[in-house]
Design an enzyme around this catalytic site. Structure first.
Site, short mmCIF file in Angstrom:
data_model
loop_
_atom_site.label_atom_id
_atom_site.label_comp_id
_atom_site.label_asym_id
_atom_site.label_seq_id
_atom_site.Cartn_x
_atom_site.Cartn_y
_atom_site.Cartn_z
N SER A 212 49.88 6.20 -29.71
CA SER A 212 48.29 6.25 -29.33
C SER A 212 47.96 7.53 -28.07
O SER A 212 47.15 8.05 -28.53
CB SER A 212 48.14 5.05 -28.15
OG SER A 212 48.30 3.69 -28.78
N HIS A 269 47.48 7.73 -22.73
CA HIS A 269 46.30 7.97 -23.52
C HIS A 269 45.32 8.92 -22.73
O HIS A 269 44.78 9.75 -23.45
CB HIS A 269 45.49 6.60 -23.53
CG HIS A 269 46.02 5.50 -24.15
ND1 HIS A 269 45.74 4.20 -24.19
CD2 HIS A 269 47.16 5.51 -25.02
CE1 HIS A 269 46.23 3.40 -25.01
NE2 HIS A 269 47.30 4.14 -25.37
#
Length: 291
Positions: A212, A269
């Site tokens: 991610s 992230h």
């Protein structure tokens, strides 16, 4: 918006083919008539110079190549290409996904703790049903530097794996075609290390992983580069960037975790997105300077 005049053409010249070429490359424009000529306007001076170069090339293009030139770049979606052709064209993207899938099988998508422990950020000592994280300085001092990167290959659950692989395939091949395999490799490694280090300092020793952080880096790169120096490969479907940013905010607010979907590596992230935006800014500015 302050429109910039890119070029002028005689009224009798058919610009429909050239307009298709601009539309295929996602270059916004409008055409007006003034002083007995067609005037083509674009958003800024850099795009105007790029359009003038395209126009000169288009004028010299043989008629049998016009349809090919106007076709959208196939790097964005790979339409019209077999899976073998796509593997040959995007070898690094395919290699990363292959490694990710092999690791997923080897670790049982996070269920085989002994194998997961070999790839975690901190080394792990396992004794029966108990496990201890080795301090990071001791982990690195023992030569286990691969752990700075390998958590990006770990996934916890098939849905986690499928979503990350889908987005890496979608974004990675765009960058690999336009910037090259070595650039994609460098960006993937840089984003992987920084997102892993950020998550470690945010959460401490823990079982975290997934692509991610790298995905947000690829997204940020395409987003910023496209705004500075538009190219068809980085023209993401409308709403994709907004959706991903909204998802990031939802995760930061703890809503996803509160709904029982597990802990989210928010630091990975955010840091990944910042790395990608910075890389897109530098690469985009260099591309504009060359233009």
């Amino acid at each position: 918006m302050s429109w910039q005049l890119a070029l002028q053409a005689p009224l009798e010249q058919d610009l429909s083919g050239f307009r298709h070429l601009l539309q295929a490359r996602h270059i916004g424009h409008r055409i007006s008539e003034a002083a007995g000529q067609q005037q083509l306007w674009v958003a800024d001076t850099v795009t105007a110079e790029h359009v003038r170069q395209l126009y000169e090339a288009w004028l010299q293009m043989p008629a049998d190549n016009l349809e090919f030139a106007a076709a959208p770049a196939d790097a964005a979606a790979g339409r019209g290409m077999s899976w073998k052709q796509q593997l040959r064209r995007y070898p690094l993207t395919a290699l990363v996904l292959l490694l990710t899938l092999l690791v997923a099988v080897w670790t049982g998508v996070g269920d085989v703790v002994e194998n997961v422990a070999k790839l975690t950020f901190n080394a792990v000592l396992i004794e029966g049903d108990r496990a201890w994280f080795v301090p990071l300085d001791q982990t690195l001092a023992s030569g286990q530097w691969w752990r700075l990167v390998t958590p990006v290959l770990i996934h916890f659950g098939w849905l986690h794996l499928a979503m990350n692989c889908m987005w890496f395939w979608e974004l990675g091949r765009r960058i690999e075609q336009h910037q090259g395999s070595l650039f994609l490799l460098g960006l993937t490694l840089l984003a992987g290390v920084i997102s892993n280090v950020s998550q470690f300092f945010f959460s401490g020793p823990a079982f975290f992983g997934g692509l991610s952080g790298v995905l947000y880096a690829l997204l940020g790169f395409c987003w910023i580069y496209q705004r500075l120096c538009p190219v068809a490969a980085y023209a993401l479907p409308r709403g994709v960037v907004g959706m991903m940013l909204v998802w990031l905010v939802v995760c930061l607010l703890g809503i996803v975790s509160a709904l029982g979907f597990g802990q989210i590596a928010n630091a990975a992230h955010v840091s990944g997105l910042l790395v990608g935006c910075a890389a897109g800014l530098l690469a985009g500015l260099l591309a504009r300077a060359r233009a």
